[in-house]
Design a protein around this motif. Sequence first.
Motif, PDB file in Angstrom:
ATOM      1  N   GLY A  75      39.897  49.777  38.409  1.00 13.88           N
ATOM      2  CA  GLY A  75      39.371  48.562  38.751  1.00 13.88           C
ATOM      3  C   GLY A  75      39.568  48.248  40.083  1.00 13.88           C
ATOM      4  N   THR A 138      34.551  51.596  34.048  1.00 14.07           N
ATOM      5  CA  THR A 138      34.994  50.532  34.524  1.00 14.07           C
ATOM      6  C   THR A 138      34.100  50.067  35.830  1.00 14.07           C
ATOM      7  OG1 THR A 138      37.234  50.762  33.889  1.00 14.07           O
ATOM      8  CG2 THR A 138      36.794  49.436  35.875  1.00 14.07           C
ATOM      9  N   VAL A 141      30.679  48.620  34.189  1.00 14.93           N
ATOM     10  CA  VAL A 141      30.528  47.218  33.601  1.00 14.93           C
ATOM     11  C   VAL A 141      30.537  46.392  34.769  1.00 14.93           C
ATOM     12  CG1 VAL A 141      31.926  45.742  32.278  1.00 14.93           C
ATOM     13  CG2 VAL A 141      31.368  47.973  31.363  1.00 14.93           C
ATOM     14  N   ALA A 142      31.485  46.509  35.680  1.00 17.13           N
ATOM     15  CA  ALA A 142      31.708  45.672  36.760  1.00 17.13           C
ATOM     16  C   ALA A 142      30.365  45.423  37.714  1.00 17.13           C
ATOM     17  CB  ALA A 142      32.876  46.380  37.959  1.00 17.13           C
ATOM     18  N   TYR A 145      28.067  42.851  36.152  1.00 22.00           N
ATOM     19  CA  TYR A 145      28.656  41.420  36.353  1.00 22.00           C
ATOM     20  C   TYR A 145      27.978  40.901  37.818  1.00 22.00           C
ATOM     21  CZ  TYR A 145      32.196  42.261  32.844  1.00 22.00           C
ATOM     22  OH  TYR A 145      32.938  42.699  31.582  1.00 22.00           O
ATOM     23  N   GLY A 369      29.845  40.291  27.448  1.00 26.36           N
ATOM     24  CA  GLY A 369      29.730  40.646  28.968  1.00 26.36           C
ATOM     25  C   GLY A 369      29.133  39.545  29.654  1.00 26.36           C
ATOM     26  N   CYS A 376      34.140  35.703  36.020  1.00 24.93           N
ATOM     27  CA  CYS A 376      34.203  35.952  37.675  1.00 24.93           C
ATOM     28  C   CYS A 376      33.987  35.037  38.637  1.00 24.93           C
ATOM     29  CB  CYS A 376      33.384  37.242  37.625  1.00 24.93           C
ATOM     30  SG  CYS A 376      34.359  38.702  36.711  1.00 24.93           S
ATOM     31  N   GLU A 388      35.132  41.894  40.173  1.00 24.63           N
ATOM     32  CA  GLU A 388      34.525  42.150  39.128  1.00 24.63           C
ATOM     33  C   GLU A 388      35.277  43.409  38.340  1.00 24.63           C
ATOM     34  OE1 GLU A 388      31.376  39.856  41.168  1.00 24.63           O
ATOM     35  OE2 GLU A 388      32.954  41.444  41.679  1.00 24.63           O
ATOM     36  N   TYR A 391      38.545  42.431  36.638  1.00 24.46           N
ATOM     37  CA  TYR A 391      38.448  41.882  35.413  1.00 24.46           C
ATOM     38  C   TYR A 391      37.902  42.788  34.361  1.00 24.46           C
ATOM     39  CZ  TYR A 391      39.489  36.991  36.381  1.00 24.46           C
ATOM     40  OH  TYR A 391      40.160  35.869  36.770  1.00 24.46           O
ATOM     41  N   SER A 392      36.862  43.716  34.517  1.00 27.92           N
ATOM     42  CA  SER A 392      36.208  44.500  33.808  1.00 27.92           C
ATOM     43  C   SER A 392      37.388  45.433  33.258  1.00 27.92           C
ATOM     44  CB  SER A 392      35.249  45.444  34.469  1.00 27.92           C
ATOM     45  OG  SER A 392      34.699  46.572  33.922  1.00 27.92           O
ATOM     46  N   TRP A 396      38.809  45.342  29.275  1.00 27.69           N
ATOM     47  CA  TRP A 396      38.432  46.554  28.639  1.00 27.69           C
ATOM     48  C   TRP A 396      39.747  47.329  28.128  1.00 27.69           C
ATOM     49  CZ3 TRP A 396      34.517  47.010  25.338  1.00 27.69           C
ATOM     50  CH2 TRP A 396      33.560  46.312  25.779  1.00 27.69           C
TER      51      TRP A 396
END
Length: 488
Positions: A75, A138, A141-142, A145, A369, A376, A388, A391-392, A396
């Motif tokens: 991340g 990772t 998902v970021a 966002y 999500g 964020c 992001e 945080y992601s 997770w």
Amino acid sequence: MKTNPHHQTSPEDRIPLPQKIFYGTGQISNIILALAIVNLAPFVLTVELKVDAFLVGLALGLPRLWDAFTDPVVGYMSDNWRSRWGRRKPFLLLGSVSVGICLMLMWQLPQGWSEMAYFWFFLGMSLIFYLAYTVYATPFVAMGYELTPDYHERTRLMGTMNFIGSLAAIPMAWLFAITQWDIFEDGVQGARVLALGLGVMVIALAMVPITLLKDPTKHRFLKKDPDARTHDGKEKLQFFAGLKTTLKNRNFRMLCFATFSFFPGLILIQNFSSFLVIYYVYGGDNAAASVLLGWSGSLAAFLGVVFIPLVTFMGTHLGKRKAFIVCAGLALFGTLIKWWCYQPSMPYVNLIPGPFIGIGFSALWVLMGSMMADVCDEDELHTGERREGTYSAVFWWIVKLGLSASLATSGLLLNATGFNEDLGASQADGVYFAMRICDIVFPALFISAAIYFTWKFPLTEELSYQIKAELEAKRGKVAMLHEEGAQA
């Protein structure tokens, strides 16, 4: 009585439908990777190869502790990456190819090994698999966002993504049944062949967002500064300071605890449900049980798809927090009625709880999500940083930590009931009763905890739009994906 206004998404904040679909296609790879292991390992290793359930749980759970290191690092690297392709896509390419290959290799299990040999092989391959999975998941998902700054459009994006992902989850419920087809010598050979196809699918589907999805933040994160210590005139985000700030965010912790409770709480007893169907309902008939388990998973996944538009509508009209609480309440109801749904004389009543639990999962993936993206924004308002990826990763990892504990504890808990895989359907007196108690009590407690933590989450629609306005006043609006006037 005064009510807060319902905000409308401005045209420039909307994501075109094709772009939502491109992003959602990448979620299919994510779903395959998430479900292939948990849907195959208990059956192939325990039922086919007679590996102790505790060792299987350990082999599934320990690699998630490895994620404690790899998730935040990936991340952090993704947040700080600068290239002509932006921050996320280089990781998506490397991760998807690597994890697809790992998925193919880890199921090439030969017959005739000892129990510990199977354990150590699967554990080693799982460590490599989950590292590669992190490199893909990772940043993926970021990226979600970042695709829109709008409170409601985020919910619609997550709804579309999870709608597509849930379609993929329907056939994933049939993995065990596929391994039982007559064209295979046994379930182990079935798993070998199946894994090859799944690995190719993961790589191919991940190429869609990599090549077709437009990144609205790419222009902000080009490789401009030759000084490795800075990006765009700003110091690189600091790893440990960023982790500390992330973990200190109270709103972030509420979401982590809610997801930590809901998802791992149900995974904890997944083996109980499957083994009760195989041994209690069907008396050890693997082929017949695999069909019911396939229908059960498919029905839950199909209705999850059907429910996603409803969850999305609820999230954009009731608010994300209220919508999740309602859906989690239905999942709690579905869990409680499972006691009456293990009937050897009427096996298919076991399908009844699935839809109620399915809508809870739909709400979890769509709304959590979307709420994470709001967190964020709040973080950027206070720190001036877009993190992001961090945080992601931390979100997770905390969820996977709970999943790891659940998988490891599941085997212990199953053994504590007196269950012995060598006895098949002829378990000792009281074993099935103890398994059914665990199958209800533990998930009911965890779902209740998830409802409580969501109720404590304070970022409402009104507050989120206030944060958005303050951010845009500071740094301007985020450039969006579409041509002017396009509608999602």
